[in-house]
Scaffold this motif. Sequence first.
Motif, mmCIF file in Angstrom:
data_model
loop_
_atom_site.group_PDB
_atom_site.id
_atom_site.type_symbol
_atom_site.label_atom_id
_atom_site.label_comp_id
_atom_site.label_asym_id
_atom_site.label_seq_id
_atom_site.Cartn_x
_atom_site.Cartn_y
_atom_site.Cartn_z
ATOM 1 N N SER A 39 0.821 -1.215 0.000
ATOM 2 C CA SER A 39 0.000 0.000 0.000
ATOM 3 C C SER A 39 0.851 1.260 0.000
ATOM 4 O O SER A 39 0.481 2.268 -0.604
ATOM 5 C CB SER A 39 -0.933 0.015 1.214
ATOM 6 N N LEU A 40 1.990 1.215 0.664
ATOM 7 C CA LEU A 40 2.800 2.423 0.828
ATOM 8 C C LEU A 40 4.041 2.463 -0.056
ATOM 9 O O LEU A 40 4.855 3.381 0.070
ATOM 10 C CB LEU A 40 3.196 2.578 2.302
ATOM 11 N N GLY A 41 4.189 1.509 -0.935
ATOM 12 C CA GLY A 41 5.376 1.433 -1.782
ATOM 13 C C GLY A 41 5.648 2.702 -2.574
ATOM 14 O O GLY A 41 6.800 3.114 -2.721
ATOM 15 N N GLN A 42 4.604 3.350 -3.066
ATOM 16 C CA GLN A 42 4.796 4.549 -3.876
ATOM 17 C C GLN A 42 5.092 5.796 -3.040
ATOM 18 O O GLN A 42 5.307 6.877 -3.586
ATOM 19 C CB GLN A 42 3.582 4.775 -4.768
ATOM 20 N N CYS A 43 5.120 5.642 -1.733
ATOM 21 C CA CYS A 43 5.396 6.780 -0.844
ATOM 22 C C CYS A 43 6.874 6.877 -0.457
ATOM 23 O O CYS A 43 7.295 7.884 0.112
ATOM 24 C CB CYS A 43 4.576 6.652 0.444
ATOM 25 N N MET A 44 7.649 5.851 -0.726
ATOM 26 C CA MET A 44 9.014 5.789 -0.195
ATOM 27 C C MET A 44 9.891 6.964 -0.610
ATOM 28 O O MET A 44 10.568 7.547 0.233
ATOM 29 C CB MET A 44 9.689 4.468 -0.583
ATOM 30 N N ASN A 45 9.897 7.340 -1.875
ATOM 31 C CA ASN A 45 10.737 8.469 -2.295
ATOM 32 C C ASN A 45 10.312 9.750 -1.589
ATOM 33 O O ASN A 45 11.149 10.532 -1.153
ATOM 34 C CB ASN A 45 10.708 8.647 -3.815
ATOM 35 N N TYR A 46 9.017 9.961 -1.490
ATOM 36 C CA TYR A 46 8.511 11.141 -0.789
ATOM 37 C C TYR A 46 8.954 11.122 0.676
ATOM 38 O O TYR A 46 9.385 12.147 1.211
ATOM 39 C CB TYR A 46 6.983 11.220 -0.874
ATOM 40 N N LEU A 47 8.856 9.987 1.323
ATOM 41 C CA LEU A 47 9.209 9.894 2.742
ATOM 42 C C LEU A 47 10.705 10.077 2.989
ATOM 43 O O LEU A 47 11.100 10.422 4.093
ATOM 44 C CB LEU A 47 8.740 8.558 3.314
ATOM 45 N N LYS A 48 11.506 9.880 1.973
ATOM 46 C CA LYS A 48 12.950 10.081 2.104
ATOM 47 C C LYS A 48 13.372 11.492 1.687
ATOM 48 O O LYS A 48 14.228 12.103 2.326
ATOM 49 C CB LYS A 48 13.718 9.070 1.246
ATOM 50 N N MET A 49 12.790 12.005 0.610
ATOM 51 C CA MET A 49 13.282 13.255 0.033
ATOM 52 C C MET A 49 12.277 14.401 0.051
ATOM 53 O O MET A 49 12.616 15.521 -0.289
ATOM 54 C CB MET A 49 13.726 13.006 -1.413
ATOM 55 N N GLY A 50 11.024 14.133 0.395
ATOM 56 C CA GLY A 50 10.012 15.178 0.363
ATOM 57 C C GLY A 50 9.615 15.488 -1.065
ATOM 58 O O GLY A 50 9.674 14.630 -1.940
ATOM 59 N N GLY A 51 9.212 16.718 -1.304
ATOM 60 C CA GLY A 51 8.824 17.124 -2.649
ATOM 61 C C GLY A 51 7.354 16.887 -2.908
ATOM 62 O O GLY A 51 6.524 16.955 -2.001
ATOM 63 N N VAL A 52 7.052 16.593 -4.157
ATOM 64 C CA VAL A 52 5.660 16.387 -4.572
ATOM 65 C C VAL A 52 5.196 14.996 -4.139
ATOM 66 O O VAL A 52 5.891 14.004 -4.342
ATOM 67 C CB VAL A 52 5.536 16.536 -6.106
ATOM 68 N N LEU A 53 4.036 14.976 -3.546
ATOM 69 C CA LEU A 53 3.451 13.718 -3.091
ATOM 70 C C LEU A 53 2.832 12.991 -4.280
ATOM 71 O O LEU A 53 1.919 13.504 -4.913
ATOM 72 C CB LEU A 53 2.381 14.017 -2.039
#
Length: 121
Positions: A39-53
Amino acid sequence: METMTVSKVAMSIMCMVAVLSLSAPYAVEGLTCGQVTNSLGQCMNYLKMGGVLPPGCCSGVKNLNGLAKTPVDRKQACTCLKTISGSIKGINYGLAAGLPGKCGVSVPYKISPSTDCSRVQ
């Protein structure tokens, strides 16, 4: 004569199994860490680097929220989140804590390594 005895024993066993299966509570599979991860796989880059959700991230957050309907499921989700986040370097816990709100979801606990998942309802 022997065949009738075997048939009676077999029939008795089948009847017992039928009675036991009717009286046993239904087994319901609970939420798994695999479901949380998916469910959260597509959130990983955001959770590491921020930016656009990414839109897929919020879809996953909403999906996970829908899967965690019972207190047991919510405790499991909390435990999985803590385990997963502890194994991935570079997660920004401030972004993680704000993720449900950014996706329009209310979660009854703070997403944090310090959350006591046993108290989640």
